[in-house]
Design a protein around this motif. Structure first.
Motif, PDB file in Angstrom:
ATOM      1  N   HIS A 134       0.813  -1.214   0.000  1.00  0.00           N
ATOM      2  CA  HIS A 134       0.000   0.000   0.000  1.00  0.00           C
ATOM      3  C   HIS A 134       0.849   1.269   0.000  1.00  0.00           C
ATOM      4  O   HIS A 134       0.531   2.233  -0.702  1.00  0.00           O
ATOM      5  N   ARG A 135       1.902   1.282   0.793  1.00  0.00           N
ATOM      6  CA  ARG A 135       2.758   2.466   0.834  1.00  0.00           C
ATOM      7  C   ARG A 135       3.406   2.708  -0.524  1.00  0.00           C
ATOM      8  O   ARG A 135       3.515   3.857  -0.987  1.00  0.00           O
ATOM      9  N   GLU A 136       3.808   1.644  -1.169  1.00  0.00           N
ATOM     10  CA  GLU A 136       4.412   1.752  -2.494  1.00  0.00           C
ATOM     11  C   GLU A 136       3.401   2.262  -3.519  1.00  0.00           C
ATOM     12  O   GLU A 136       3.737   3.059  -4.408  1.00  0.00           O
ATOM     13  N   ALA A 137       2.164   1.815  -3.388  1.00  0.00           N
ATOM     14  CA  ALA A 137       1.111   2.282  -4.296  1.00  0.00           C
ATOM     15  C   ALA A 137       0.878   3.779  -4.135  1.00  0.00           C
ATOM     16  O   ALA A 137       0.732   4.517  -5.123  1.00  0.00           O
ATOM     17  N   LEU A 138       0.858   4.244  -2.886  1.00  0.00           N
ATOM     18  CA  LEU A 138       0.666   5.677  -2.648  1.00  0.00           C
ATOM     19  C   LEU A 138       1.857   6.480  -3.165  1.00  0.00           C
ATOM     20  O   LEU A 138       1.686   7.578  -3.711  1.00  0.00           O
ATOM     21  N   ASP A 139       3.057   5.943  -3.014  1.00  0.00           N
ATOM     22  CA  ASP A 139       4.242   6.630  -3.539  1.00  0.00           C
ATOM     23  C   ASP A 139       4.154   6.797  -5.059  1.00  0.00           C
ATOM     24  O   ASP A 139       4.539   7.844  -5.601  1.00  0.00           O
ATOM     25  N   GLU A 140       3.665   5.772  -5.736  1.00  0.00           N
ATOM     26  CA  GLU A 140       3.509   5.867  -7.193  1.00  0.00           C
ATOM     27  C   GLU A 140       2.516   6.973  -7.556  1.00  0.00           C
ATOM     28  O   GLU A 140       2.749   7.763  -8.474  1.00  0.00           O
ATOM     29  N   LEU A 141       1.418   7.034  -6.835  1.00  0.00           N
ATOM     30  CA  LEU A 141       0.415   8.062  -7.118  1.00  0.00           C
ATOM     31  C   LEU A 141       0.956   9.459  -6.834  1.00  0.00           C
ATOM     32  O   LEU A 141       0.712  10.400  -7.599  1.00  0.00           O
ATOM     33  N   GLU A 142       1.673   9.604  -5.739  1.00  0.00           N
ATOM     34  CA  GLU A 142       2.231  10.915  -5.399  1.00  0.00           C
ATOM     35  C   GLU A 142       3.265  11.370  -6.424  1.00  0.00           C
ATOM     36  O   GLU A 142       3.503  12.569  -6.588  1.00  0.00           O
ATOM     37  N   LEU A 143       3.864  10.418  -7.125  1.00  0.00           N
ATOM     38  CA  LEU A 143       4.829  10.760  -8.165  1.00  0.00           C
ATOM     39  C   LEU A 143       4.140  11.352  -9.394  1.00  0.00           C
ATOM     40  O   LEU A 143       4.650  12.292 -10.012  1.00  0.00           O
ATOM     41  N   TYR A 144       2.961  10.823  -9.736  1.00  0.00           N
ATOM     42  CA  TYR A 144       2.304  11.224 -10.981  1.00  0.00           C
ATOM     43  C   TYR A 144       1.196  12.261 -10.795  1.00  0.00           C
ATOM     44  O   TYR A 144       0.961  13.088 -11.684  1.00  0.00           O
ATOM     45  N   LEU A 145       0.493  12.227  -9.668  1.00  0.00           N
ATOM     46  CA  LEU A 145      -0.702  13.059  -9.516  1.00  0.00           C
ATOM     47  C   LEU A 145      -0.464  14.568  -9.647  1.00  0.00           C
ATOM     48  O   LEU A 145      -1.355  15.282 -10.118  1.00  0.00           O
TER      49      LEU A 145
END
Length: 242
Positions: A122-133
């Motif tokens: 989950h933390r990795e998923a949020l990191d991916e989103l924070e990179l692109y959003l």
């Protein structure tokens, strides 16, 4: 649609994988439609080896846009596609495709985030989103904001997906609300975003009420202590000597 065309459409089990195959006018196109039916049937029957063979033939045909069918490739890459935490190869493939196919990047990021969540990362998923959003066009995609809001709210509750003790981060609730609000602006009918905004607002209200009641209770105790008359001191009695 003529009777002949309708009859030809009914001869196949699944919708055409490409517009040029909607009405197969040649033997080659009929063969491709049947091969696509075989591919889908094999997937439904969990016959992945045969499905992979059909897929390998289809993607070499000029009539098939294999990039439009990348979801099937993700499904076929693993030996056991239904294993919850066996998604490493799928995640690696998605990350590679994100780098090489920018036109499909939004859809690929959605799938990547879903796969990371499915794998418990989950933390990795949020990191991916924070990179692109923060950048366009991702910032205008309500689904990505809903994913980010759900992940923030999940991680706020101390679910970090690791054996390490979770660190409570109150700012994650604010970030979750921000993402849900953005999703609601982009898609006013998004029931997930609207529901979570309401739930978080109710939770915050209940927390504030409890805090107020606790503070008032402490004040009442202090007032009672001040109003109590002072207790007389007890004098120690000593026996006088005769």
């Amino acid at each position: 649609m003529s009777f002949k065309t309708q009859h030809m459409q009914d001869a196949f089990l699944f919708a055409a994988p490409a517009p040029s195959l909607n009405v197969p006018s040649t033997a080659r196109k009929v063969h491709l439609r049947r091969l696509y039916d075989i591919l889908q049937l094999c997937i439904h029957r969990d016959d992945l080896p045969r499905a992979r063979r059909a897929w390998s033939i289809l993607i070499r045909c000029k009539e098939i846009n294999w990039m439009a069918m990348w979801g099937i490739a993700i499904h076929l890459i693993e030996e056991n596609p239904y294993e919850d935490h066996d998604s490493t190869r799928k995640i690696e493939l998605l990350r590679d495709m994100i780098l090489h196919y920018p036109d499909e990047r939004v859809a690929l990021i959605k799938e990547l985030v879903f796969r990371l969540i499915f794998a418990g990362r989950h933390r990795e998923a949020l990191d991916e989103l924070e990179l692109y959003l923060p950048s366009f066009p991702y910032q205008d995609n309500p689904v990505l904001h809903v994913y980010a809001g759900l992940l923030c709210f999940y991680l706020f509750q101390g679910n970090n997906g690791t054996d390490k003790p979770a660190v409570v981060q109150p700012n994650l609730v604010r970030e979750a609300v921000s993402h849900f609000e953005r999703a609601r602006v982009l898609d006013p009918g998004n029931i997930v975003a609207v529901s979570f905004i309401q739930k978080i607002a109710i939770q915050n209200l209940e927390t504030n009420i409890q805090a107020t009641q606790l503070a008032e209770s402490d004040d009442d105790l202090m007032v009672q202590d001040d109003d109590d008359p002072p207790k007389p001191k007890r004098l120690r009695q000593t026996m006088s000597s005769p």
